[in-house]
Design a protein around this motif. Structure first.
Motif, PDB file in Angstrom:
ATOM      1  N   PRO A 173      48.272  30.216  50.029  1.00  0.00           N
ATOM      2  CA  PRO A 173      48.046  30.625  48.634  1.00  0.00           C
ATOM      3  C   PRO A 173      46.558  30.712  48.278  1.00  0.00           C
ATOM      4  O   PRO A 173      46.132  31.634  47.586  1.00  0.00           O
ATOM      5  N   ILE A 174      45.762  29.765  48.783  1.00  0.00           N
ATOM      6  CA  ILE A 174      44.319  29.783  48.478  1.00  0.00           C
ATOM      7  C   ILE A 174      43.671  31.044  49.058  1.00  0.00           C
ATOM      8  O   ILE A 174      42.863  31.701  48.393  1.00  0.00           O
ATOM      9  N   GLU A 175      44.071  31.423  50.276  1.00  0.00           N
ATOM     10  CA  GLU A 175      43.524  32.658  50.881  1.00  0.00           C
ATOM     11  C   GLU A 175      43.916  33.885  50.056  1.00  0.00           C
ATOM     12  O   GLU A 175      43.111  34.803  49.852  1.00  0.00           O
ATOM     13  N   LEU A 176      45.155  33.916  49.590  1.00  0.00           N
ATOM     14  CA  LEU A 176      45.617  35.070  48.802  1.00  0.00           C
ATOM     15  C   LEU A 176      44.877  35.143  47.460  1.00  0.00           C
ATOM     16  O   LEU A 176      44.508  36.217  46.987  1.00  0.00           O
ATOM     17  N   ILE A 177      44.644  33.978  46.880  1.00  0.00           N
ATOM     18  CA  ILE A 177      43.898  33.914  45.617  1.00  0.00           C
ATOM     19  C   ILE A 177      42.460  34.386  45.847  1.00  0.00           C
ATOM     20  O   ILE A 177      41.924  35.223  45.104  1.00  0.00           O
ATOM     21  N   LYS A 178      41.856  33.860  46.915  1.00  0.00           N
ATOM     22  CA  LYS A 178      40.460  34.194  47.234  1.00  0.00           C
ATOM     23  C   LYS A 178      40.281  35.696  47.430  1.00  0.00           C
ATOM     24  O   LYS A 178      39.287  36.279  46.988  1.00  0.00           O
ATOM     25  N   ALA A 179      41.251  36.316  48.064  1.00  0.00           N
ATOM     26  CA  ALA A 179      41.122  37.749  48.383  1.00  0.00           C
ATOM     27  C   ALA A 179      41.306  38.649  47.161  1.00  0.00           C
ATOM     28  O   ALA A 179      40.874  39.801  47.164  1.00  0.00           O
ATOM     29  N   THR A 180      41.952  38.139  46.112  1.00  0.00           N
ATOM     30  CA  THR A 180      42.341  39.046  45.015  1.00  0.00           C
ATOM     31  C   THR A 180      41.736  38.740  43.641  1.00  0.00           C
ATOM     32  O   THR A 180      41.604  39.660  42.825  1.00  0.00           O
ATOM     33  N   VAL A 181      41.391  37.495  43.346  1.00  0.00           N
ATOM     34  CA  VAL A 181      41.032  37.175  41.947  1.00  0.00           C
ATOM     35  C   VAL A 181      39.763  37.855  41.435  1.00  0.00           C
ATOM     36  O   VAL A 181      39.726  38.255  40.267  1.00  0.00           O
ATOM     37  N   ASP A 182      38.758  37.989  42.284  1.00  0.00           N
ATOM     38  CA  ASP A 182      37.522  38.598  41.768  1.00  0.00           C
ATOM     39  C   ASP A 182      37.732  40.077  41.457  1.00  0.00           C
ATOM     40  O   ASP A 182      37.162  40.610  40.504  1.00  0.00           O
ATOM     41  N   ARG A 183      38.588  40.713  42.261  1.00  0.00           N
ATOM     42  CA  ARG A 183      38.916  42.117  41.987  1.00  0.00           C
ATOM     43  C   ARG A 183      39.727  42.225  40.690  1.00  0.00           C
ATOM     44  O   ARG A 183      39.554  43.152  39.915  1.00  0.00           O
ATOM     45  N   MET A 184      40.604  41.261  40.475  1.00  0.00           N
ATOM     46  CA  MET A 184      41.368  41.221  39.214  1.00  0.00           C
ATOM     47  C   MET A 184      40.397  41.059  38.037  1.00  0.00           C
ATOM     48  O   MET A 184      40.488  41.767  37.039  1.00  0.00           O
ATOM     49  N   ALA A 185      39.492  40.108  38.180  1.00  0.00           N
ATOM     50  CA  ALA A 185      38.528  39.827  37.103  1.00  0.00           C
ATOM     51  C   ALA A 185      37.692  41.066  36.789  1.00  0.00           C
ATOM     52  O   ALA A 185      37.434  41.370  35.622  1.00  0.00           O
ATOM     53  N   ALA A 186      37.311  41.802  37.823  1.00  0.00           N
ATOM     54  CA  ALA A 186      36.492  43.006  37.608  1.00  0.00           C
ATOM     55  C   ALA A 186      37.268  44.059  36.810  1.00  0.00           C
ATOM     56  O   ALA A 186      36.681  44.836  36.067  1.00  0.00           O
TER      57      ALA A 186
END
Ligand code: NAD
Length: 266
Positions: free
Chosen positions: A122-135
């Protein structure tokens, strides 16, 4: 209620059956395009076909048969043809739970496997996607964890330990700078749901307490204030709400879905 997420892209782990399937289905019913991940291709393909038939081709549904707990599996997800790359709006992390047993029998390998599946993936999946979501100003992460995080179950020690690590991580990460950018991270904690998972853990627990599986099933259901196990459909509906526009002000929460089993006031 219109959840306001039609047209978004979701990644759902463990989506061929059980709780992941319930989440994938509820999201697709809301008009969300879903990349559905599970290990077994046959069951997964059938799940994708069933959902496609049910939603009448209104959403895009893509099955990826990989082990999401491996780096190669995650690479395959990011590169699946027709998918959104790493630009997901919604990520539901789920990878099946560790086996039950006695903590005296678990070696380092067993622990690493549990931590890999139920904390680091889950941490890897979060790491890969959250900054793109935030942008893009919108993002929803829902981690399927367990009521065992709040009320540990002795034979599920691997789950109690690994998921508590994820819970601590989420408590911090959800309150970081992404919170002001439309991204929420919440954990959804199932109590007892009628899925293959409970069917596989019941025999171990039944043996431990000297009951038959049927007897234990009846005893457990009688102990749940709701008087029954939950079903994947109602779990999926809660997940879809957490992924909705309406849940924008909920982050860093541990949401129990357990028919009232956890008896604490808070
Ligand atoms: P399930 O066994 O019905 O379904 C698990 C799904 O995950 C399947 O689609 C399977 O293919 C997929 N999966 C498992 N390991 C995977 C991997 N490494 N990579 C990709 N896909 C994988 O289980 P469930 O009842 O839906 O449980 C989902 C999660 O919720 C599990 O982590 C479980 O421990 C947890 N949980 C379930 C209950 C319950 O009562 N059902 C209670 C507490 C916690």
């Amino acid at each position: 209620m219109d959840l306001g997420i039609a047209g978004k892209w979701a990644l759902v782990g463990g989506a061929s059956k059980g709780l992941g399937w319930g989440c994938a289905r509820a999201l697709a019913q809301e008009g969300v395009n879903v990349v559905m991940v599970a290990r077994g291709g046959e069951v997964l393909n059938k799940a994708v076909d069933d959902l496609r038939a049910e939603t009448g081709g209104k959403v895009q549904l893509i099955g990826v048969a990989v082990d999401i707990t491996t780096e190669a599996g995650r690479e395959a997800i990011w590169n699946v043809p027709g998918g959104p790359g790493k630009d997901y709006d919604i990520v539901v992390t789920n990878a099946g739970g560790p086996p039950p047993g006695d903590f005296r029998d678990w070696n380092r390998e067993a622990w690493i496997k549990a931590i890999d599946a139920n904390m680091l993936t889950p941490i890897e999946l979060i790491k890969a996607t959250v900054d793109r979501m935030a942008a893009r100003g919108f993002g929803r992460i829902v981690n399927i964890t367990s009521s065992a995080v709040k009320a540990p179950i002795d034979v599920l020690g691997l789950s109690n330990g690994a998921r508590s690590g994820l819970t601590g991580f989420v408590a911090g990460a959800s309150r970081s700078a992404i919170a002001a950018k439309g991204v929420t991270i919440n954990n959804l904690l199932p109590g007892k749901f009628d899925t293959d998972r409970i069917r596989s853990t019941l025999p171990v627990m039944a043996q431990k307490v000297g009951k038959t599986v049927e007897e234990l099933r009846a005893i457990q259901q009688a102990q749940i204030p709701a008087g029954r196990y939950g079903n994947p459909q109602e779990f999926g509906a809660i997940c879809a709400f957490l992924c909705s526009q309406h849940a924008a002000y909920m982050t860093g929460q541990n949401v129990l879905a357990d028919g009232g089993s956890y008896a604490g006031t808070f």
